[in-house]
Scaffold this motif. Structure first.
Motif: not given
Length: 283
Positions: A197-201, A209-216, A261-265
Motif C-alpha cells: 500500500l505504501a509503495g502504491a501511494r 506512470g506504469l513502473i513495471w518492476p514495482a507492479l510486478g 497504482a496500475a489505473m493511475v499509472g
C-alpha cells in the motif's frame, strides 16, 4: 542473545512435549500385583476428530512370571475394559508377553471448532479398569506421552469413583512453536500488505506512470501470500480465524493497491502520450 533464547525455547518445549507422565500406581511399586499401560499418541486427526494411540500393556512384578529365556509374561489371565471401545474387552492370556495395539480415540469435547486456529483447543477422556479371571480388580498404572509435533497434549488425572480404575483427561492445544509461527505469519501478512500500500501511494503521488518492476513486485506478493498461508503448520481450513484476522485483509489491500497504482499509472501514461502527440519537433 536471540540465538540463545531460541535454543532455550526449543529445549524447553522438547522436554515438556516429549516427557512421560504417570498416573495411577506409583512406578516404584513394582512388587504390587498391577498392570502397566503405556499410552503414546502418534497423531491427532482433527479433521476426523480422532487420536491415533499406541497402547502397550505389561505386567508388574506381582502379576508377572519369568520364563527360561528371562522374559516376563502374564502369570494369569487379565481383562482390561476401557472407554476407548465401549464393546471391546482386551484379554491378556496367561503366559502371553507384553502386547501392543493401536486404537483411534474420539475427541469428545472442545472449546471451539477447528476454524479457531491457532487458538483452538480439544480434549477427551480415557478411563479403564482391569480384573483377573476370578473377577478381582487390578490397579492400573498409566504412562502417557505424545509424538505429535503440531499439538501439545496435557494429561490430567481424571477422578473416578473406583479407586482401582485409572482415568486421564487429555487437554489438546496447538504447540508453542505452531502458535508462534501462526502469529508471526499473521503479522507478516499485515506488514506485506502495508508495504505494498505504501509503495502504491508513492507511485500515485509522484505520477511515475506504469513502473513495471514495482507492479510486478505487488502482483508477486499477492500470489505469494496464498502459498505462504497454505504453509501454516497443521493445515488450517480456509475460513479460519487466521484468515479473517490477516489473510483476507492482506489479499484485499494488496489487490486494491495494485489496481490503484496500475489505473493511475495508465492514466499518467495516456497523458504523457497525448502531450507528446501535440509537441512537434523543431526543424
Amino acid at each position: 542473545m536471540l540465538i540463545a533464547a531460541g535454543v532455550w525455547l526449543y529445549t524447553n518445549e522438547g522436554v515438556s512435549h516429549q516427557g512421560r507422565k504417570w498416573a495411577g500406581v506409583a512406578l516404584a511399586d513394582r512388587a504390587r500385583m498391577s498392570l502397566y499401560a503405556f499410552v503414546k499418541v502418534q497423531k491427532v486427526d482433527l479433521g476426523d476428530q480422532q487420536l491415533v494411540v499406541n497402547l502397550t500393556l505389561e505386567p508388574a512384578k506381582g502379576l508377572a512370571k519369568e520364563t527360561r529365556t528371562g522374559d516376563e509374561v502374564f502369570a494369569q489371565d487379565v481383562r482390561l475394559k476401557g472407554t476407548y471401545r465401549d464393546t471391546e474387552t482386551i484379554l491378556l492370556t496367561k503366559g502371553s508377553s507384553a502386547q501392543n495395539r493401536q486404537y483411534r480415540l474420539p475427541i469428545i469435547f472442545g472449546s471451539g471448532p477447528i476454524s479457531d486456529y491457532p487458538f483452538d483447543e480439544y480434549g477427551t477422556v480415557i478411563t479403564w479398569t482391569a480384573s483377573t479371571s476370578d473377577g478381582n480388580q487390578l490397579p492400573v498404572a498409566t504412562s502417557f506421552e505424545s509424538a505429535d509435533p503440531f499439538l501439545a497434549i496435557d494429561p490430567i488425572v481424571y477422578d473416578s469413583d473406583d479407586p482401582e480404575s485409572v482415568g486421564l483427561r487429555l487437554q489438546i492445544s496447538r504447540s508453542r512453536s505452531t502458535l508462534i509461527l501462526a502469529c508471526f505469519m499473521m503479522v507478516a501478512m499485515w506488514a506485506l500488505a502495508i508495504a505494498v500500500l505504501a509503495g502504491a501511494r508513492v507511485l500515485v503521488r509522484r505520477h511515475e506512470g506504469l513502473i513495471w518492476p514495482a507492479l510486478g513486485w505487488m502482483a508477486a506478493t499477492l500470489f505469494a501470500l496464498v502459498g505462504f498461508r497454505n504453509a501454516a503448520p497443521g493445515s488450517p481450513p480456509i475460513g479460519s480465524l487466521m484468515d479473517y484476522a490477516a489473510f483476507f485483509w492482506a489479499e484485499g489491500i494488496i489487490a486494491a493497491s495494485l489496481t490503484w497504482a496500475a489505473m493511475v499509472g495508465f492514466r499518467d501514461e495516456q497523458r504523457k502520450l497525448g502531450h507528446s502527440n501535440w509537441v512537434r519537433p523543431v526543424r
